[in-house]
Design a protein around this motif. Sequence first.
Motif, mmCIF file in Angstrom:
data_model
loop_
_atom_site.group_PDB
_atom_site.id
_atom_site.type_symbol
_atom_site.label_atom_id
_atom_site.label_comp_id
_atom_site.label_asym_id
_atom_site.label_seq_id
_atom_site.Cartn_x
_atom_site.Cartn_y
_atom_site.Cartn_z
ATOM 1 N N LEU A 1 0.840 -1.202 0.000
ATOM 2 C CA LEU A 1 0.000 0.000 0.000
ATOM 3 C C LEU A 1 0.873 1.249 0.000
ATOM 4 O O LEU A 1 1.736 1.422 0.865
ATOM 5 N N SER A 2 0.652 2.120 -0.967
ATOM 6 C CA SER A 2 1.312 3.420 -1.013
ATOM 7 C C SER A 2 0.256 4.506 -0.973
ATOM 8 O O SER A 2 -0.735 4.450 -1.720
ATOM 9 N N LEU A 3 0.477 5.482 -0.096
ATOM 10 C CA LEU A 3 -0.530 6.521 0.107
ATOM 11 C C LEU A 3 0.141 7.740 0.723
ATOM 12 O O LEU A 3 0.987 7.603 1.606
ATOM 13 N N THR A 4 -0.237 8.915 0.242
ATOM 14 C CA THR A 4 0.297 10.164 0.779
ATOM 15 C C THR A 4 -0.844 11.032 1.281
ATOM 16 O O THR A 4 -1.848 11.222 0.579
ATOM 17 N N LEU A 5 -0.704 11.534 2.512
ATOM 18 C CA LEU A 5 -1.701 12.425 3.114
ATOM 19 C C LEU A 5 -1.115 13.825 3.218
ATOM 20 O O LEU A 5 -0.045 14.015 3.813
ATOM 21 N N GLN A 6 -1.811 14.793 2.638
ATOM 22 C CA GLN A 6 -1.390 16.182 2.729
ATOM 23 C C GLN A 6 -1.935 16.809 4.006
ATOM 24 O O GLN A 6 -3.014 16.430 4.485
ATOM 25 N N PRO A 7 -1.215 17.783 4.577
ATOM 26 C CA PRO A 7 -1.695 18.435 5.807
ATOM 27 C C PRO A 7 -3.058 19.094 5.610
ATOM 28 O O PRO A 7 -3.348 19.654 4.544
ATOM 29 N N GLY A 8 -3.896 19.001 6.636
ATOM 30 C CA GLY A 8 -5.191 19.671 6.625
ATOM 31 C C GLY A 8 -6.214 19.066 5.694
ATOM 32 O O GLY A 8 -7.142 19.749 5.249
ATOM 33 N N THR A 9 -6.070 17.778 5.378
ATOM 34 C CA THR A 9 -7.019 17.099 4.495
ATOM 35 C C THR A 9 -7.635 15.891 5.206
ATOM 36 O O THR A 9 -7.108 15.407 6.205
ATOM 37 N N ILE A 10 -8.739 15.425 4.649
ATOM 38 C CA ILE A 10 -9.375 14.185 5.115
ATOM 39 C C ILE A 10 -9.230 13.131 4.025
ATOM 40 O O ILE A 10 -9.619 13.355 2.873
#
Length: 234
Positions: free
Chosen positions: A20-29
């Motif tokens: 699993l590859s996934l990137t979460l940006q700040p201030g997002t859901i």
Amino acid sequence: MLELKNLTCGYGTFEAVDDLSLTLQPGTITALLGANGAGKSSTLMCIAGHVQLHRGGIAFEGRDIGALPPPDRVRLGLAISPEGRRLFKDLSVEDNLRVGGMIRPKTDFPQDRDKVLSLFPRLGERLASLAGNLSGGEQQMLAIGRALMARPKLLMIDELSLGLMPKVIDLCYRALQKLREEGLTILLVEQNTDRALSVADQVCVLESGRTVWRGSAQDAARDPDLAAAYLGLH
């Protein structure tokens, strides 16, 4: 904020999540969706440090945290509201909140507690009540509130709406929107696909531990085949 690089995790030799590859940006859901057994909870618990990382990496604000114990991840800014809530049922609501804020200076407690109560006013009426005597909705509010007491940068919530009345679900989702407006990053596991899509910025869909779809929530909502093919819905 968070980057999963080819993450594979599981229990013993069993791999619950694969590559699993996934990137979460700040201030997002970000909504992590999929049918039961897809690997959603295992992903969250691996990020939190409670499920074994087999391969790949977990980077939080650019730092590799894959080998860190759970308490150190909390201190860096990770918090989880787990599936089943896992409250201390023999402790009061206030003491559950106090446990959630144990990594913070004691002088921060009143301010952090009051912020949780502003999100969930009902808890203010039940501060002295045992957590085990709360309704399901109140327990969910408390589980989220306890996680917030650590002042996280990333809040993970597992199965937000499971078993809750619609009015309580509405309240919880309003709280998520407010938290995002304040800059909190949120990773949400949810069976209620429509509600998740209504607040999420991006979506990742898992099936049998593997990623089968990833993109914006808008694109997911416009895909007529997504729910039927991967979420067990028709």
